[in-house]
Design a protein around this motif. Structure first.
Motif, PDB file in Angstrom:
ATOM      1  N   GLU A  58       0.881  -1.139  -0.084  1.00 52.59           N
ATOM      2  CA  GLU A  58       0.122   0.030  -0.007  1.00 52.59           C
ATOM      3  C   GLU A  58       0.955   1.209   0.011  1.00 52.59           C
ATOM      4  OE1 GLU A  58      -2.528  -0.034   3.294  1.00 52.59           O
ATOM      5  OE2 GLU A  58      -3.674  -2.085   2.544  1.00 52.59           O
TER       6      GLU A  58
ATOM      7  N   HIS B 144     -12.063   6.047 -13.467  1.00 52.65           N
ATOM      8  CA  HIS B 144     -12.175   4.744 -12.520  1.00 52.65           C
ATOM      9  C   HIS B 144     -12.404   3.381 -13.301  1.00 52.65           C
ATOM     10  CE1 HIS B 144     -12.862   7.173  -9.171  1.00 52.65           C
ATOM     11  NE2 HIS B 144     -12.638   6.074  -8.187  1.00 52.65           N
ATOM     12  N   GLU B 160      -5.791   9.924 -17.490  1.00 54.25           N
ATOM     13  CA  GLU B 160      -4.943  10.132 -16.350  1.00 54.25           C
ATOM     14  C   GLU B 160      -3.710  10.915 -16.584  1.00 54.25           C
ATOM     15  OE1 GLU B 160      -4.043   5.946 -15.916  1.00 54.25           O
ATOM     16  OE2 GLU B 160      -5.781   5.633 -14.367  1.00 54.25           O
ATOM     17  N   PRO B 171       1.327   9.286  -4.464  1.00 54.73           N
ATOM     18  CA  PRO B 171       0.761   9.056  -5.719  1.00 54.73           C
ATOM     19  C   PRO B 171       0.302  10.259  -6.598  1.00 54.73           C
ATOM     20  CG  PRO B 171      -0.634   7.721  -4.144  1.00 54.73           C
ATOM     21  CD  PRO B 171       0.253   8.539  -3.473  1.00 54.73           C
ATOM     22  N   ASN B 177      -9.652  15.980  -8.662  1.00 54.84           N
ATOM     23  CA  ASN B 177      -9.832  15.799  -7.301  1.00 54.84           C
ATOM     24  C   ASN B 177     -10.110  17.120  -6.551  1.00 54.84           C
ATOM     25  OD1 ASN B 177      -9.414  13.137  -7.713  1.00 54.84           O
ATOM     26  ND2 ASN B 177      -7.628  13.025  -6.705  1.00 54.84           N
ATOM     27  N   GLY B 219     -12.699   8.839  -0.840  1.00 58.42           N
ATOM     28  CA  GLY B 219     -11.728   8.453  -2.172  1.00 58.42           C
ATOM     29  C   GLY B 219     -10.249   9.264  -1.919  1.00 58.42           C
ATOM     30  N   ARG B 223      -6.670   7.145  -1.179  1.00 55.24           N
ATOM     31  CA  ARG B 223      -5.533   7.337  -2.340  1.00 55.24           C
ATOM     32  C   ARG B 223      -4.293   7.980  -1.939  1.00 55.24           C
ATOM     33  NH1 ARG B 223      -4.106   7.452  -7.539  1.00 55.24           N
ATOM     34  NH2 ARG B 223      -2.792   9.082  -8.026  1.00 55.24           N
ATOM     35  N   TYR B 224      -4.504   9.148  -0.971  1.00 57.56           N
ATOM     36  CA  TYR B 224      -3.235   9.759  -0.323  1.00 57.56           C
ATOM     37  C   TYR B 224      -2.822   9.467   0.887  1.00 57.56           C
ATOM     38  CZ  TYR B 224      -4.055  12.085  -4.757  1.00 57.56           C
ATOM     39  OH  TYR B 224      -4.242  12.236  -6.175  1.00 57.56           O
ATOM     40  N   LYS B 227      -4.260   5.044   2.586  1.00 59.32           N
ATOM     41  CA  LYS B 227      -3.809   4.063   1.494  1.00 59.32           C
ATOM     42  C   LYS B 227      -4.683   2.669   1.704  1.00 59.32           C
ATOM     43  CE  LYS B 227      -0.758   4.697  -0.768  1.00 59.32           C
ATOM     44  NZ  LYS B 227      -0.859   5.547  -1.820  1.00 59.32           N
ATOM     45  N   VAL B 230      -4.465  -1.510  -3.907  1.00 61.90           N
ATOM     46  CA  VAL B 230      -5.232  -1.267  -5.026  1.00 61.90           C
ATOM     47  C   VAL B 230      -5.328  -2.549  -5.651  1.00 61.90           C
ATOM     48  CG1 VAL B 230      -4.788   0.003  -7.317  1.00 61.90           C
ATOM     49  CG2 VAL B 230      -4.645   1.220  -5.203  1.00 61.90           C
TER      50      VAL B 230
END
Lengths: 125, 331
Positions: A58, B144, B160, B171, B177, B219, B223-224, B227, B230
């Motif tokens: 992760e 997505h 992307e 990431p 966003n 979300g 992601r940031y 974590k 994925v």
């Protein structure tokens, strides 16, 4: 005449609806298997990773980010793992254990559609 | 205020349910497989139902809401977009509305000044935030697809690349966003700050805003910051779309919050104001051409009334009319 109009309208509406259905269900028509990379990769390395495997899955990009920052900005180039091993903060350190980026990093990244640009500058050795 | 708080509490509760259920009750299969299947079925079925329902509703008359010069004499300039006179122009009107929100661009704001003075000024903020929100939403939804298709299609990768072109943070940082958060915040604040807006806003106006805001925040968190694995998430999704449901281990509970809120959105969608996604194409006040002076549009269910024209009347009584010295049209 009216009937013609009606048919034209219906074609438009149901055409639009078909387009919506196509977009909404697009993923269902695509080929492909779930990768279950979890099982394949581990064998390519010798000792333990620098952190637990779950953590690395992760957070490896955060580790690299931290390495980059502390190495380049603060001159701290040695990473000490929780169990006392020391590693140079370097992209090649990862690849020293993990054989070749194609088979390790790339495999996952292609599946997850991430394209880190690191290899534009750092050597994949 | 209750009108805004109730939806907020509802969204918070909806977010807590999957967290507790997955973290402490081990209901991963329910929230990772069963509910998503139900949600997509309701979403697609409900959407189709609503559109078919609209398609079957008769539209006997031309009722476009125009705001420009209609087609008239040759030397009067027609406003082709605001008052379309044929199918092509009407289609252009609908599409520019869909892509650029032209009607919001006309938005005005009324202000009462000292004394009996009322001033109207143009107000583009709603237009800007609406546009920013919807386009970001589209890009995010399309992005997505990377979780649902094993071999990620080219258009997703292009999106992307464009979205992450700033090339900062790991990431990668996505512009949409931030844009979507800013836009939704504006859309909520807009309803709350102005007394007139507060009055006309209903819980159903706040609920989708809060819901989408929550989805985006969770979300971004995933992601940031906290974590999530994925790879396992993608495994789950690929298995779902190939109807071989299997739940990978080790996906954090936050992911199930994200997924469940999306499912709620999908289920809520067809039965709410969010159906404007389909409705915008089917609203007769926008998609009809303003040609009722050019063509006769007969209501199809008009009863068959027996009529008699004046000519017929005169034919019958012409002789008598002449004798009584009444004027006749034909001799």
């Amino acid at each position: 005449m009216r009937r013609m109009m009606k048919i034209k309208e219906q074609i438009l509406i149901f055409g639009g609806l078909a387009l919506f259905l196509f977009v909404a269900t697009y993923a269902f028509w695509q080929e492909g298997e779930a990768k279950k990379i979890r099982r394949q990769v581990a064998k390519s390395a010798g000792e333990e990773c620098i952190e637990s495997r779950e953590y690395m899955r992760e957070n490896h990009m955060l580790v690299l980010d931290e390495w980059r920052h502390s190495a380049v900005r603060e001159g701290d180039r040695i990473h000490v793992t929780p169990d006392g091993r020391e590693f140079e903060k370097n992209m090649s350190t990862c690849l020293g254990c993990h054989t070749g980026k194609q088979f390790f990093c790339y495999n996952c990244h292609q599946y997850a559609s991430v394209k880190p640009n690191c290899w534009g500058c750092h050597q994949a050795q | 205020m209750k009108k805004a708080f109730m939806p907020l509490i509802a969204v918070v509760l909806l977010a807590v349910i999957p967290y507790v259920a997955v973290q402490f009750a081990g209901l991963g299969f329910l929230f990772g497989v069963i509910i998503p299947y139900a949600a997509i079925a309701v979403f697609i079925g409900g959407f189709v139902y609503r559109v078919v329902d609209w398609a079957r509703s008769p539209v006997p008359f031309r009722i476009p809401t125009t705001c420009g010069q209609e087609k008239s004499l040759d030397w009067i300039k027609q406003d082709k977009l605001e008052s379309p006179s044929n199918f092509r122009q009407a289609a252009a009107r609908v599409l520019t509305e869909v892509f650029f929100f032209r009607s919001l661009f006309r938005n005005t704001k009324a202000e009462a000044h000292n004394g009996p003075k009322l001033a109207y000024g143009s107000s583009k903020w709603l237009w800007l935030a609406g546009l920013a929100f919807h386009w970001s939403m589209l890009v995010i939804v399309l992005r997505h697809y990377r979780f649902f298709i094993a071999k990620v299609p080219g258009f997703v990768q292009i999106l992307e690349g464009v979205d992450g072109f700033l090339d900062v943070t790991l990431p990668a940082f996505y512009l949409t966003n931030v844009i979507i958060l800013a836009a939704i915040t504006f859309l909520v604040v807009r309803r709350l700050l102005d007394a007139k807006m507060r009055l006309i806003s209903l819980p159903t106006d706040y609920f989708p805003l809060f819901l989408i805001l929550a989805i985006a925040v969770v979300g971004i968190f995933m992601r940031y910051i906290t974590k999530v694995d994925v790879m396992s998430v993608k495994d789950l999704m690929i298995n779902l779309v190939h109807f071989k449901p299997a739940l990978p281990e080790g996906i954090g509970a936050l992911f199930y919050v994200h997924l469940f809120l999306v499912c709620v959105l999908a289920i809520y969608f067809p039965f709410s104001k969010l159906m404007h996604m389909g409705g915008i194409f089917l609203s007769p006040t926008r998609n009809l051409s303003n040609d009722s002076r050019e063509k006769r549009h007969v209501n199809p269910w008009n009863p068959d009334v027996k009529t008699r024209t004046y000519a017929e009347y005169e034919d019958e009584f012409r002789d008598k009319m002449k004798k009584a010295n009444l004027p006749v049209e034909r001799k």
